[in-house]
Design an enzyme around this catalytic site. Structure first.
Site, short mmCIF file in Angstrom:
data_model
loop_
_atom_site.label_atom_id
_atom_site.label_comp_id
_atom_site.label_asym_id
_atom_site.label_seq_id
_atom_site.Cartn_x
_atom_site.Cartn_y
_atom_site.Cartn_z
N LYS A 86 50.39 41.78 42.10
CA LYS A 86 50.77 40.84 43.16
C LYS A 86 50.05 39.50 43.03
O LYS A 86 50.39 38.54 43.72
CB LYS A 86 50.48 41.45 44.54
CG LYS A 86 51.35 42.66 44.88
CD LYS A 86 52.81 42.28 45.03
CE LYS A 86 53.67 43.46 45.42
NZ LYS A 86 55.09 43.09 45.58
N HIS A 93 34.27 38.95 53.55
CA HIS A 93 34.82 39.56 52.32
C HIS A 93 36.20 38.97 52.06
O HIS A 93 37.18 39.36 52.68
CB HIS A 93 34.89 41.09 52.49
CG HIS A 93 35.69 41.77 51.43
ND1 HIS A 93 36.37 42.95 51.65
CD2 HIS A 93 35.94 41.44 50.14
CE1 HIS A 93 36.99 43.32 50.55
NE2 HIS A 93 36.75 42.42 49.62
N HIS A 106 34.15 47.41 52.87
CA HIS A 106 35.05 48.57 53.09
C HIS A 106 34.33 49.74 53.75
O HIS A 106 34.42 49.91 54.96
CB HIS A 106 35.75 49.01 51.80
CG HIS A 106 36.72 48.01 51.27
ND1 HIS A 106 37.81 47.58 52.00
CD2 HIS A 106 36.76 47.34 50.10
CE1 HIS A 106 38.47 46.68 51.30
NE2 HIS A 106 37.86 46.52 50.15
N LYS A 134 49.69 48.39 40.90
CA LYS A 134 50.77 47.53 41.39
C LYS A 134 50.22 46.39 42.26
O LYS A 134 50.76 45.29 42.27
CB LYS A 134 51.78 48.35 42.20
CG LYS A 134 52.72 49.20 41.36
CD LYS A 134 53.86 49.76 42.19
CE LYS A 134 54.88 50.46 41.32
NZ LYS A 134 56.05 50.94 42.10
N ASP A 138 42.19 39.74 51.15
CA ASP A 138 43.14 38.93 50.38
C ASP A 138 44.25 38.41 51.30
O ASP A 138 45.30 39.05 51.41
CB ASP A 138 43.78 39.75 49.26
CG ASP A 138 42.79 40.20 48.21
OD1 ASP A 138 42.29 39.33 47.48
OD2 ASP A 138 42.50 41.41 48.15
N PRO A 139 44.06 37.27 51.95
CA PRO A 139 45.11 36.75 52.85
C PRO A 139 46.46 36.57 52.17
O PRO A 139 47.50 36.74 52.81
CB PRO A 139 44.53 35.41 53.33
CG PRO A 139 43.05 35.60 53.24
CD PRO A 139 42.83 36.46 52.03
N MET A 140 46.47 36.21 50.90
CA MET A 140 47.74 36.01 50.20
C MET A 140 48.58 37.29 50.19
O MET A 140 49.80 37.24 50.29
CB MET A 140 47.48 35.54 48.76
CG MET A 140 48.75 35.20 47.98
SD MET A 140 48.41 34.49 46.36
CE MET A 140 47.90 35.94 45.44
N ASN A 176 47.40 44.78 41.83
CA ASN A 176 46.89 43.72 40.95
C ASN A 176 48.02 42.84 40.42
O ASN A 176 47.82 41.65 40.17
CB ASN A 176 46.11 44.34 39.78
CG ASN A 176 44.72 44.78 40.19
OD1 ASN A 176 44.14 44.22 41.11
ND2 ASN A 176 44.20 45.79 39.51
#
EC number: 3.5.4.6
Length: 745
Positions: free
Chosen positions: A376, A301, A592, A372, A648-650, A374
């Protein structure tokens, strides 16, 4: 409430069942006062099952008159052995269920280990009458999932199928035609983007009707409304099954039984670890050339737009400025801008940027604030930089984004044993999205042997409708699925899209689950072409119509010898329990699953069906649930099929290898053993969409078999003792249901 009906006794659910299901939905979504039908509490000591009330109820029910012959039958089964029963050579006359149980494998490759035997555990604290109701309900729930999985060419494990067929008095017929099909890796020297072998045009006619694409041999057949005989889902059947499951998860006896079985599974694993941990470790130490670092693991994922870490993105921005400062890269209504002019317009210089000023990492401010989070995705808060670096459709045709993904892929190839399944977005706003995305993919030759791809569909119809981009929800479904059907029927007319679809393994449904639509999907719901209001449809509404179209599409692609697709939605991160109930019915696996801890019945059903769950504790820690409260360890101990993923690694990770970072933190916080981590890694390979050939290479040729027979310790580094324990425990729980149903005969 009437007793649950078996599948063979008719599937029509009466008005009382439907009314009860609507009451349950209303009590959860509208937060009615009083005691909720679906418990909002964790399945733990705080689960609101009153001990005194339960004991008094059991005492009262046991004193009621009951059929003597049935009671004696139950009393005779009060002892259930945990170990695999006698071999096939036994001369004792067995029933069809007992014959199956006794013919289970004898595990020649499993070392001796200590097993636990439970006696008197026939009904887990519920009365005989309640136990019958529970077994009938769980049996039908598993039959419902099996039906929807087979119809759509998704996965349902063999072991519960064997038990279900034996309960029906039928023999299990091994049928691999129900398995999904994934594109095998290209042979050495073969071009993964070749178009020479695309199949010919079938000439079929397509028409969307009630939100589902129908396939006709020709236009004349379409005018007569005579579609080809593909398995078009029946909405009434789906709603009946959904109402049944809604009633099931709110039934008191079923909740009590599931809660007790889950507590038993957790305690049993802890005893198993205490008795056999050193023997498992001994197995792993004696396994040459294999450890956690060099066993395959898949990031099941991850979103493509955030697949790099923040330092990687910052480094690429500076590098692109150094090379392409004078290149025209962005266009506004007024004029086109070079990269240098774009940064000047934003009043910044790339060399002054740091990971802190880039501001793409989620922190304390994003907890319970998905809006908030999103934001990012916009580096330095500038949507212009997101469009330039993280989008496929822009002035430079997504060149920078493609380069970043290739660099991430190169890192995976260098690591060798790590794979990823990035998600790319199709919004359904316009019908040409597929052509643009496939052209970007093929023109930039985005291929990595350690990557497979998925399509995510954001649930943002309300946004498009409010801006008048779409006339109704049916148009959104048409934009999402019609181009894929057309490319399947006539690949030569859509070469880029046909090649792109070979690399796609499934569809995902994404958005903030905590946003309630307040709409219960029912027979009174508007059809997709009638949904013209600006309100967003419910999660279940989205999921059903995605599943329905994927089912028809898979049948067509299977007929053509093409790869098929799985439905793998985000589910259970927040929001209503009806999301998880829907996923139990129609999703191959989910991402999840946190809210499973709020419903013992659904959690137990996910265990019985071994539905894979991709968990992301670091992501949840920044958005919805503190790390220490994450149910990852609890699910692992109970035997649910879970894997670890990054999401989301970022936003959430710091290192070059975010998946290893995820494993490392989980191992430290939850004190995981090597066997635990390798088991989770093996689950990730089973869950993902890589091809049969690759899975056989990574897990062993028998990986499709369940239990220790399907485990090759030389490749997975999972102890055979652990595999035997998992399989025997699974069979034990399924056998309880079989015994309960057999006693009612």
């Amino acid at each position: 409430m009437p007793l649950f009906k078996l599948t063979g006794q008719g599937k029509q659910i009466d008005d009382a069942m439907r009314s009860f299901a609507e009451k349950v939905f209303a009590s959860e979504v509208k937060d009615e006062g009083g005691r909720h039908e679906i418990s909002p509490f964790d399945v733990d000591e705080i689960c609101p099952i009153s001990l005194h009330e339960m004991q008094a109820h059991i005492f009262h029910m046991e004193n009621l008159s009951m059929d003597g012959r049935r009671k004696r039958r139950f009393q005779g089964r009060k002892t259930v052995n945990l170990s695999i029963p006698q071999s096939e050579t036994s001369s004792t006359k067995l029933s069809h269920i007992e014959e199956f149980i006794s013919s289970s494998p004898t595990y020649e490759s499993v070392p001796d280990f200590q097993r636990v035997q439970i006696t008197g555990d026939y009904a887990s604290g519920v009365t005989v009458e309640d136990f019958e109701v529970v077994c009938k309900g769980l049996y039908r729930a598993l039959c419902i999932r099996e039906k929807y999985m087979q119809k759509s060419f998704q996965r349902f494990p063999k072991t519960p199928s064997k038990y279900l067929r034996n309960i029906d008095g039928e023999a299990l017929v091994g049928n691999e035609s129900f398995y999904p099909v994934f594109t095998p890796p290209p042979k050495k020297g073969e071009d993964p983007f070749r178009t020479e072998d695309l199949p010919a045009n079938l000439g079929y006619h397509l028409k969307m009707k009630a939100g589902v694409i129908y396939i006709y041999p020709d236009e004349a057949a379409a005018n007569r409304d005579e579609p080809k005989p593909y398995p078009y889902p029946n909405l009434d059947d789906f709603l009946d099954d959904m109402n049944f499951l809604l009633a099931l998860i709110a039934q008191g006896p079923v909740k009590t039984y599931a809660h007790r079985r889950l507590k038993f599974l957790s305690s049993k694993f802890q005893v198993h670890q205490m008795l056999n941990e050193m023997d498992e470790l001994k197995e792993l130490k004696n396994n040459p050339h294999r450890d956690f670092y060099n066993c395959r693991k898949v990031d099941t994922h991850i979103h493509a737009a955030a697949c790099m870490n923040q330092k990687h993105l910052l480094r690429f921005i500076k590098k692109s400025y150094h090379i392409d400062a004078d290149r025209v890269v962005y266009s506004t209504k007024e004029k086109s801008l070079t990269l240098k002019e774009l940064f000047a317009k934003l009043n910044m210089h790339p060399y002054d940027l740091t990971v802190d000023s880039l501001d793409v990492h989620a922190g304390r401010q994003t907890f319970q604030r998905f809006d908030k989070f999103n934001d990012k995705y916009n580096p330095v808060g500038a949507s212009e930089l997101r469009d330039l670096y993280l989008k496929t459709d822009n002035y430079i045709n997504g060149e920078y984004f493609a380069t970043i993904i290739k660099e991430v892929g190169a890192d995976l190839v260098e690591a060798k044993y790590q794979h990823a399944e990035p998600r790319l977005s199709i919004y359904g706003r316009s019908p040409d999205e597929w052509n643009k995305l496939s052209s970007w993919f093929v023109c930039n030759r985005i291929y990595c042997p350690n990557m497979t791809w998925m399509i995510q569909v954001p649930r943002i119809y309300d946004v498009f409708r409010s801006k008048n981009f779409l006339p109704h929800f049916g148009k959104m479904l048409e934009n999402i699925f019609l181009p894929v059907f057309e490319a399947t029927i006539n690949p030569q007319a859509h070469p880029d899209l046909s090649v792109f679809l070979k690399h796609i393994t499934g569809f995902d449904s994404v958005d903030d689950e905590s946003k309630h639509s307040g709409h219960m999907f029912s027979s009174k719901s508007p059809k997709p072409e009638e949904w013209t209001m600006e309100n967003n449809p419910s999660y279940t509404y989205y999921a059903y119509y995605m599943y329905a179209n994927i089912t028809v599409l898979n049948s067509l692609r299977k007929e053509r010898g093409m790869n098929t697709f799985l439905f793998r939605p985000h589910c259970g991160e927040a929001g209503a329990l009806t999301h998880l109930m829907t996923a139990f019915m129609i999703a191959d696996n989910i991402s999840h699953g946190l809210n499973l801890k709020k419903s013992p019945v659904l959690q137990y059903l996910f265990f019985l069906a071994q539905i894979p769950i991709a968990m992301s504790p670091l992501s949840n820690n920044s958005l919805f649930l503190e790390y220490a409260k994450n149910p990852f360890l609890d699910f692992l101990q109970k035997g649910l099929m879970i894997s670890l993923s990054t999401d989301d690694p970022m936003q959430f990770h710091f290192t070059k290898e975010p998946l290893m970072e995820e494993y490392a933190i989980a191992a430290q916080v939850f004190k995981l053993s090597t066997c635990d981590m390798c088991e989770v890694a093996r689950n990730s390979v089973l869950q993902c969409g890589i091809s049969h050939e690759e899975k056989a290479k990574f897990l062993g040729n028998n990986y499709l078999e369940e239990g220790p027979v399907g485990n090759d310790i030389r490749r997975t580094n999972v102890a055979q003792i652990r595999m035997a324990y998992r399989y025997e425990t699974w069979c034990y729980e399924l056998n309880l249901i079989a015994e309960g149903l057999k006693a009612t005969e």
